[in-house]
Design a protein around this motif. Sequence first.
Motif, PDB file in Angstrom:
ATOM      1  N   PHE A 311      -4.284  -1.834  11.436  1.00 36.08           N
ATOM      2  CA  PHE A 311      -3.475  -2.988  11.061  1.00 36.08           C
ATOM      3  C   PHE A 311      -3.935  -3.565   9.727  1.00 36.08           C
ATOM      4  N   LEU A 312      -5.248  -3.683   9.531  1.00 35.10           N
ATOM      5  CA  LEU A 312      -5.764  -4.242   8.284  1.00 35.10           C
ATOM      6  C   LEU A 312      -5.472  -3.312   7.110  1.00 35.10           C
ATOM      7  N   ILE A 313      -5.609  -2.013   7.303  1.00 42.01           N
ATOM      8  CA  ILE A 313      -5.267  -1.047   6.253  1.00 42.01           C
ATOM      9  C   ILE A 313      -3.785  -1.166   5.896  1.00 42.01           C
ATOM     10  N   PHE A 314      -2.948  -1.327   6.935  1.00 42.87           N
ATOM     11  CA  PHE A 314      -1.508  -1.475   6.711  1.00 42.87           C
ATOM     12  C   PHE A 314      -1.209  -2.712   5.862  1.00 42.87           C
ATOM     13  N   ILE A 315      -1.918  -3.818   6.082  1.00 35.78           N
ATOM     14  CA  ILE A 315      -1.677  -5.049   5.328  1.00 35.78           C
ATOM     15  C   ILE A 315      -1.957  -4.831   3.840  1.00 35.78           C
ATOM     16  N   TYR A 316      -3.076  -4.197   3.524  1.00 33.84           N
ATOM     17  CA  TYR A 316      -3.406  -3.966   2.112  1.00 33.84           C
ATOM     18  C   TYR A 316      -2.417  -2.991   1.465  1.00 33.84           C
ATOM     19  N   LEU A 317      -2.013  -1.966   2.195  1.00 32.04           N
ATOM     20  CA  LEU A 317      -1.021  -1.030   1.650  1.00 32.04           C
ATOM     21  C   LEU A 317       0.330  -1.704   1.486  1.00 32.04           C
ATOM     22  N   ALA A 318       0.664  -2.621   2.398  1.00 31.28           N
ATOM     23  CA  ALA A 318       1.921  -3.350   2.290  1.00 31.28           C
ATOM     24  C   ALA A 318       1.956  -4.206   1.024  1.00 31.28           C
ATOM     25  N   ILE A 319       0.801  -4.751   0.644  1.00 35.38           N
ATOM     26  CA  ILE A 319       0.713  -5.520  -0.601  1.00 35.38           C
ATOM     27  C   ILE A 319       1.068  -4.633  -1.789  1.00 35.38           C
ATOM     28  N   LEU A 320       0.541  -3.407  -1.786  1.00 40.21           N
ATOM     29  CA  LEU A 320       0.822  -2.471  -2.874  1.00 40.21           C
ATOM     30  C   LEU A 320       2.288  -2.056  -2.874  1.00 40.21           C
ATOM     31  N   PHE A 321       2.840  -1.734  -1.701  1.00 42.99           N
ATOM     32  CA  PHE A 321       4.233  -1.302  -1.617  1.00 42.99           C
ATOM     33  C   PHE A 321       5.178  -2.428  -2.032  1.00 42.99           C
ATOM     34  N   ARG A 322       4.881  -3.655  -1.606  1.00 39.36           N
ATOM     35  CA  ARG A 322       5.713  -4.793  -1.990  1.00 39.36           C
ATOM     36  C   ARG A 322       5.672  -5.006  -3.499  1.00 39.36           C
ATOM     37  N   SER A 323       4.502  -4.814  -4.088  1.00 35.84           N
ATOM     38  CA  SER A 323       4.366  -4.950  -5.538  1.00 35.84           C
ATOM     39  C   SER A 323       5.166  -3.882  -6.269  1.00 35.84           C
ATOM     40  N   CYS A 324       5.165  -2.679  -5.731  1.00 35.83           N
ATOM     41  CA  CYS A 324       5.980  -1.600  -6.327  1.00 35.83           C
ATOM     42  C   CYS A 324       7.459  -1.962  -6.298  1.00 35.83           C
TER      43      CYS A 324
END
Length: 426
Positions: A311-324
Amino acid sequence: MKIDELIQKIKLQCNYIDRVYWLLFGVLIIVAILALFSASSTLAFAGDSTLNPILDQMLFIVAGIIVAFGIQFFPSRWIRIGGYVGLGISIVFLLLTYTSMGVRINGATRWLNIGGLVFQPSELAKLTLIIVVSNLLSRIRNAEDEKKYFYIVLAITGFVCMLILFNNLSTTLLLGGIVFILFFLARVHIKYWGTVVAIVFMLMASGYFIVKKAYVEPGRKIESQLLGRAVTWVNRVDNMIEEWNSPADQKYSLEDDYQRTIAKVAIAHGGTSPFGVLPGNSTERNFLPQAFADYIFAIIVEESGIIGAVFLIFIYLAILFRSCLISSKYADYSAMLMVMGLALMLTCQALISMMVSVGIGPVTGQPLPMISRGGTSVLITSLYFGIIMCVAREQNELQARQKMVNSTNEIEVPKIHIEEQSDKIE
């Protein structure tokens, strides 16, 4: 501008706030608070009050929320201007760490003490350098500009990285790696940055073998305080390689690498259940030094298991995907590069910190953004979020205005029958 007008303007701009970013930011804050109560227990027991360490960090978290909320209403052009000013200030601070004002902890002088306030100048340098590099690369219009701004960015990045290098190799490599990714995103030709990457790789490999053969294997110590940590870097890489090549059932001595061993015990303890031992039930937090800092992810895995880790890994990756997603729709090229650079820094730093905690990479000392204990780290991470949300707000506002313009430009053309028109002509 009057106070009432400013308040009305902020209320209007609140309609364009990116709620997804705030949701991700809020989740990290909740995780940080839960991890704080667990991992900071050793600090509480060592101090005069059980709540002082927790309350101190909570104040930084609250201040970080205020900073992020305020920064998102700044025009992005102000942030770009502030980046140049901040970079100059951070360079001065980095130079001061090599003076008597520098605070030396665990063999590294990464901290600066000014009037009793202790902080890491490298955290500010990372943020401001990305802002400046993004702005410079956005000015490239032709081949001549490409060559000009490549060397300008390379000179600035090289100077800042050299100031950080002697006390924090991992931050230097991380910052340099993000800048080279920005070269790629800005479509700088590979003949420029590819050559630099090859040279840096050869220098690192040569330095590793020179230190290993001349100092580590003979057991000699580097007398120079500036280069003294080179032996530590080589030992960490060697320990990582030895660990990778060792059998899975090999037993480790606590004297070899106490922190990594206890971190593995914590992760194994949490792996007994998909949900771990549940928050507040960690046992290894009492034995793991700096559990609230570099190895906080190990405590999170122990208490929340594989579910919490994923879940925590998903949150950080979601930040990157949202930024993209935001960057792909933004008309301001400089803002797009800035958002991608900041998001990459947050995500890559988080993944490196997690990899160290689980024993995949060598010990680096990189904090887990927004979660590891530390006032400088929390405030700077909040600035990252505030700047990203500023660009997201501007993008949402721009789209809303564009829709309004399109709707007002729609003109209804009256329908005239041919028969009626012909009658009028006659």
